[in-house]
Design an enzyme around this catalytic site. Structure first.
Site, mmCIF file in Angstrom:
data_model
loop_
_atom_site.group_PDB
_atom_site.id
_atom_site.type_symbol
_atom_site.label_atom_id
_atom_site.label_comp_id
_atom_site.label_asym_id
_atom_site.label_seq_id
_atom_site.Cartn_x
_atom_site.Cartn_y
_atom_site.Cartn_z
ATOM 1 N N LYS A 1 0.848 -0.878 -0.113
ATOM 2 C CA LYS A 1 0.132 -0.073 -0.050
ATOM 3 C C LYS A 1 1.051 0.989 0.113
ATOM 4 O O LYS A 1 1.830 1.820 0.571
ATOM 5 C CB LYS A 1 -0.756 -0.098 0.857
ATOM 6 C CG LYS A 1 -1.814 1.198 1.555
ATOM 7 C CD LYS A 1 -3.042 0.594 2.602
ATOM 8 C CE LYS A 1 -4.027 1.899 2.533
ATOM 9 N NZ LYS A 1 -4.773 1.686 4.198
ATOM 10 N N SER B 1 -9.699 -0.978 6.993
ATOM 11 C CA SER B 1 -9.468 -0.861 5.680
ATOM 12 C C SER B 1 -8.688 -1.632 5.126
ATOM 13 O O SER B 1 -8.291 -1.681 3.872
ATOM 14 C CB SER B 1 -7.814 0.072 4.785
ATOM 15 O OG SER B 1 -8.895 1.731 5.214
ATOM 16 N N SER C 1 -9.802 1.103 2.943
ATOM 17 C CA SER C 1 -8.900 1.544 1.721
ATOM 18 C C SER C 1 -7.640 1.168 1.564
ATOM 19 O O SER C 1 -7.432 1.726 0.577
ATOM 20 C CB SER C 1 -7.992 3.227 2.569
ATOM 21 O OG SER C 1 -7.691 2.672 3.493
HETATM 22 N N1 GLN Z 1 -13.112 4.144 5.934
HETATM 23 C C1 GLN Z 1 -12.753 4.516 7.649
HETATM 24 C C2 GLN Z 1 -12.213 5.883 7.634
HETATM 25 O O1 GLN Z 1 -12.467 6.289 6.103
HETATM 26 C C3 GLN Z 1 -11.289 3.213 7.625
HETATM 27 C C4 GLN Z 1 -10.167 3.784 6.950
HETATM 28 C C5 GLN Z 1 -9.091 3.128 7.344
HETATM 29 O O2 GLN Z 1 -8.799 1.455 7.927
HETATM 30 N N2 GLN Z 1 -7.432 3.090 7.012
HETATM 31 O O3 GLN Z 1 -11.974 6.080 8.088
#
Ligand code: GLN
Length: 456
Positions: free
Chosen positions: A74, A173, A149
């Site tokens: 990532k 994510s 994400s």
């Molecule tokens: N969807 C969650 C957020 O927007 C989690 C994001 C993540 O785990 N990086 O914060």
């Protein structure tokens, strides 16, 4: 062929490391333009490393436990000489000058890094649509988001572009895109894997972990990723078990596993139907299933997002244009800007302890409640994400987007390990099963995953 079988073939020189890499390069060349899982690849570097490992194998030298396996990383984790953009224009010119702790471990174990995967800008999202470099397509569900994400990491695995991908999970994510793409994804116990070299989203919640097409891939990755890092203050001193030993789990006799009424209530019927078939399998494998209540489901999203805004605001103060070229507020997208603005507002108000302090209190309530439930059972199982992934291009309001996270943020707020494995499909769209355990009982999650996989 699962990842473990592949590792054996590589070690016995029945599969050439170069071929493993080249096969992935072919798929990437063919499909990445449309899927957009990878933001950057370095084929020369990967093939050079493959050569080096082949040489060691020919000379009967010792090779690492990840020998020849191909990794996508990532793009919010530092890897030397790759662009660590976090999918933001803010960092479009930032080239990693060092390897994060997890990257050092992968390289030490002879894993091969092929490139950097797409994500929501600064990992703040659940769909990968907020990437400055365009959204990623879900290889397992035509026209739909891959989740986020770590959508690029999940799509890279689901699209057979690498063996293992590394993601970060602050509120889901890793598990969310794993669920939408139908792959295995794992968020370890907080502190189990070093966060050194990860760009913070919300540092008290962030955790790095692996995604793969099978549990073996996740288990071999965890074996090398988990470990104490003296350079990271939240790192746990934990002599973790060998996660691959869970692979022979044939049944789940003696395991007490909870389903939670409120997790069902917030989930779509379509999701519940598929998840129920997995829960029945777990029961058929010998586990005792008990139904329990989690009384704070309404608190989870407000608590998570409030903490996230404040910590993210603080983390982004270094992107002020002096070191990285752009001031973040000048170039970032809507969601990142929203978090910075609200985070800044809350931080100013904080002298009166109005918001953040309350969120920390709510976090304790949630953590205590979850630990109380887990005192009574070995594991909690249920849906990973409460709804199916939307079509790319559908416009969701921020709150509609946040709803995707209601079942995943609990593990981050509580610091517990949680994994996703495919439960089945609803009209051809993958649906995931989430399995959660007590801190440092990550192994028990793998037992259930392997048992499900072994039962076919
Ligand atoms: N969807 C969650 C957020 O927007 C989690 C994001 C993540 O785990 N990086 O914060």
């Amino acid at each position: 062929m699962n990842i473990l079988e592949k590792t054996e073939l590589i070690k016995n020189q029945e599969l050439k490391v170069e071929d493993n890499v080249e096969n992935f390069i072919d798929v990437i060349n063919k499909n990445n333009k449309s899927i957009n899982a990878f933001l950057e690849i370095n084929t020369d570097c990967a093939l050079e490393k493959a050569n080096e490992i082949s040489g060691k194998l020919r000379n009967k030298e010792k090779v690492g436990s990840l020998a020849g396996l191909v990794f996508g990383i990532k793009a919010n984790i530092n890897v030397e000489d790759f662009t660590i953009s976090a999918a933001s224009k803010t960092l479009e010119n930032y080239v990693g000058s060092y390897d994060a702790s997890v990257i050092k471990k992968i390289k030490q174990e002879d894993g091969i890094i092929i490139g950097m995967t797409n994500l929501d800008e600064f990992a703040a999202g659940s769909s990968t649509e907020s990437s400055y470099y365009g959204s990623t397509k879900n290889p397992s569900a035509d026209g739909r988001i891959p989740g986020g994400s770590s959508g690029g990491s999940a799509a890279a695995v689901a699209g057979n572009m690498c063996d293992i991908a590394i993601g970060s999970d602050t509120g889901g994510s890793i598990r969310n895109p794993a669920s939408h793409c139908g792959v295995v994804g794992f968020k370890p116990t907080y502190g189990g894997v070093s966060r050194q070299g990860l760009l913070d989203l919300s540092m008290s919640l962030d955790q790095i972990g692996p995604l793969s097409n099978d549990t073996h891939g996740v288990a071999v990755a965890l074996n090398s990723l988990i470990g104490y890092d003296p350079h990271e203050c939240t790192s746990l001193k934990w002599s973790a078990p060998n996660f691959l030993e869970a692979k022979n789990t044939e049944n789940l006799k003696g395991k007490r596993i909870a389903t939670i009424k409120q997790f069902r209530e917030v989930s779509d019927e379509k999701i519940n139907r598929v998840v129920d078939t997995s829960i029945s399998k777990v029961e058929d494998l010998g586990a005792e299933i008990v139904d329990l209540d989690f009384n704070y489901i309404d608190l989870t999203l407000p608590t998570y997002y409030l903490i996230n805004y404040v910590e993210f605001f603080s983390a982004t103060r270094k992107y002020d244009g002096r070191k990285y070229g752009y001031k973040i507020e000048d170039v970032c997208g809507d969601e990142v800007l929203r978090r910075i603005n609200i985070g800044s507002y809350i931080s100013q108000q904080e002298f009166s302890g109005k918001y953040y302090k309350k969120a920390l209190q709510a976090r304790s309530l949630i953590r205590n409640e979850i630990n109380k439930l887990l005192n009574d059972v070995d594991l909690i199982i249920g849906p990973t994400v409460p709804k199916l992934p939307h079509k790319i291009g559908d416009k969701l309001e921020p709150m509609e987007m946040y709803v995707y996270d209601v079942l995943t943020v609990i593990a981050n707020l509580s610091g517990i390990p949680a994994g996703n494995i495919k439960a089945g499909e609803s009209n051809g769209v993958p649906v995931g099963l989430q399995i959660q355990a007590k801190p440092q009982e990550d192994y028990k999650i793998l037992e259930v995953m392997f048992a499900l996989e072994n039962s076919g």
